[in-house]
Enzyme design. Structure first.
Site, mmCIF file in Angstrom:
data_model
loop_
_atom_site.group_PDB
_atom_site.id
_atom_site.type_symbol
_atom_site.label_atom_id
_atom_site.label_comp_id
_atom_site.label_asym_id
_atom_site.label_seq_id
_atom_site.Cartn_x
_atom_site.Cartn_y
_atom_site.Cartn_z
ATOM 1 N N ASP A 64 0.871 -1.171 0.000
ATOM 2 C CA ASP A 64 0.000 0.000 0.000
ATOM 3 C C ASP A 64 0.912 1.225 0.000
ATOM 4 O O ASP A 64 1.596 1.503 0.980
ATOM 5 C CB ASP A 64 -0.896 -0.011 1.239
ATOM 6 C CG ASP A 64 -1.796 1.209 1.336
ATOM 7 O OD1 ASP A 64 -1.730 2.099 0.446
ATOM 8 O OD2 ASP A 64 -2.558 1.301 2.321
ATOM 9 N N ASN A 91 6.095 5.540 -9.981
ATOM 10 C CA ASN A 91 5.037 5.557 -10.980
ATOM 11 C C ASN A 91 3.641 5.421 -10.382
ATOM 12 O O ASN A 91 2.657 5.769 -11.027
ATOM 13 C CB ASN A 91 5.279 4.416 -11.978
ATOM 14 C CG ASN A 91 4.121 4.221 -12.935
ATOM 15 O OD1 ASN A 91 3.904 4.999 -13.852
ATOM 16 N ND2 ASN A 91 3.338 3.166 -12.693
ATOM 17 N N SER A 143 2.160 14.029 -15.244
ATOM 18 C CA SER A 143 1.075 14.043 -16.232
ATOM 19 C C SER A 143 1.008 15.400 -16.898
ATOM 20 O O SER A 143 1.350 16.428 -16.291
ATOM 21 C CB SER A 143 -0.268 13.753 -15.552
ATOM 22 O OG SER A 143 -1.352 14.022 -16.423
ATOM 23 N N LYS A 159 0.313 16.427 -9.396
ATOM 24 C CA LYS A 159 1.243 16.112 -10.482
ATOM 25 C C LYS A 159 2.172 17.300 -10.756
ATOM 26 O O LYS A 159 3.349 17.121 -11.075
ATOM 27 C CB LYS A 159 0.475 15.726 -11.743
ATOM 28 C CG LYS A 159 -0.234 14.370 -11.661
ATOM 29 C CD LYS A 159 0.738 13.231 -11.395
ATOM 30 C CE LYS A 159 0.082 11.874 -11.555
ATOM 31 N NZ LYS A 159 1.005 10.763 -11.216
ATOM 32 N N VAL A 188 -3.182 8.083 -22.381
ATOM 33 C CA VAL A 188 -2.550 6.783 -22.637
ATOM 34 C C VAL A 188 -3.635 5.714 -22.624
ATOM 35 O O VAL A 188 -4.414 5.622 -21.675
ATOM 36 C CB VAL A 188 -1.489 6.459 -21.576
ATOM 37 C CG1 VAL A 188 -0.842 5.104 -21.849
ATOM 38 C CG2 VAL A 188 -0.435 7.564 -21.525
#
Length: 256
Positions: A64, A91, A143, A159, A188
């Site tokens: 987690d 990521n 992003s 982000k 994506v």
């Protein structure tokens, strides 16, 4: 081009599917030993098996990301199992795009603190690798949403914060050979991803998003992985502190 990655040791978080899985697989194809984590045990086990099939050492654990001690213990165990770390890829993402307190909390805990905590645990190993071989790399997945706002968004704001954080890490780590860069994907597509679900449930909106991109399509996870792995490689040894867009020109901003 030989990316000079054979024998390197890498950690990839959020690696059981999508972009993270593609990054882990491409690193393995280039000869890296890879440790991965994700939320689900079955997905981690399957990913490890796929990586081992490429002839490298692989290890994984269900983690987690919001559990700081567990996340840092995973990174430390990965370094022990692989014999050190040359590459860290943060990521994992909460992937929530709203503005509620829970959305903000999830994005902060998983995206922001996830990156901070993994780097904190990996830093001594990366510095040791850089001292021995001249280069180590920390890559963060952000992003294009970091620079796009149509309303209050925990996703876009966190982000964007990651890009700022990465620049500071790059400045601090430069003298020791520890580089930090960001890869910012646009839209994506993969079947069990966000846009795969949109295509299945809201095909009209999906088609609108396809038309927004000058390329007339969305990226594949493998295309984002290719940019990530190149930045992680010694071939990029003088590139640090950048935010690389992989968006097919969907964004309108100028990077300089």
């Amino acid at each position: 081009m030989d990316l000079q990655l054979k024998g390197k040791r890498a950690v990839v978080t959020g690696a059981s599917r999508g972009i993270g899985r593609a990054i882990a697989e491409l690193l393995a194809e280039e000869g890296c030993d890879v440790a991965v984590c994700a939320r689900g045990e079955a997905g981690v086990a399957e990913t490890v098996q796929a990586l081992e099939a490429r002839g490298v050492r692989a290890w994984g654990q269900a983690v987690d990301i919001a559990d700081g001690p567990a996340l840092q213990a995973f990174v430390s165990q990965a370094a022990e199992n692989l014999g050190g770390l040359d590459i860290l890829v943060s990521n994992a993402s909460a992937l929530v795009n709203g503005g509620s307190e829970d959305d903000w909390r999830s994005m902060f805990e998983i995206d922001m603190l996830g990156a901070v905590r993994t780097y904190g645990a990996a830093r001594p190993h990366l510095e040791k690798a850089a001292a021995a071989q001249g280069d180590a790399a920390f890559i963060i997945t952000s992003s294009v949403s970091a620079a796009e706002a149509s309303g209050p968004s925990a996703y876009g704001a966190m982000k964007a914060a990651l890009i700022h954080y990465a620049k500071g890490v790059a400045k601090e780590g430069a003298a020791k050979g520890v580089r930090c860069n960001v890869v910012s994907p646009g839209t994506v597509f993969f079947e069990d991803g966000v846009w795969g679900r949109v295509k299945a449930t809201a095909p009209g909106f999906f088609d609108q998003m396809i038309k927004r991109n000058p390329t007339g399509r969305m990226a594949t996870p493998e295309e984002v992985a290719a940019a990530t792995v190149f930045l992680a490689s010694p071939r990029s040894a003088f590139t640090t502190g950048i935010n690389m867009l992989v968006d097919g020109a969907i964004s309108g901003r100028v990077n300089f």
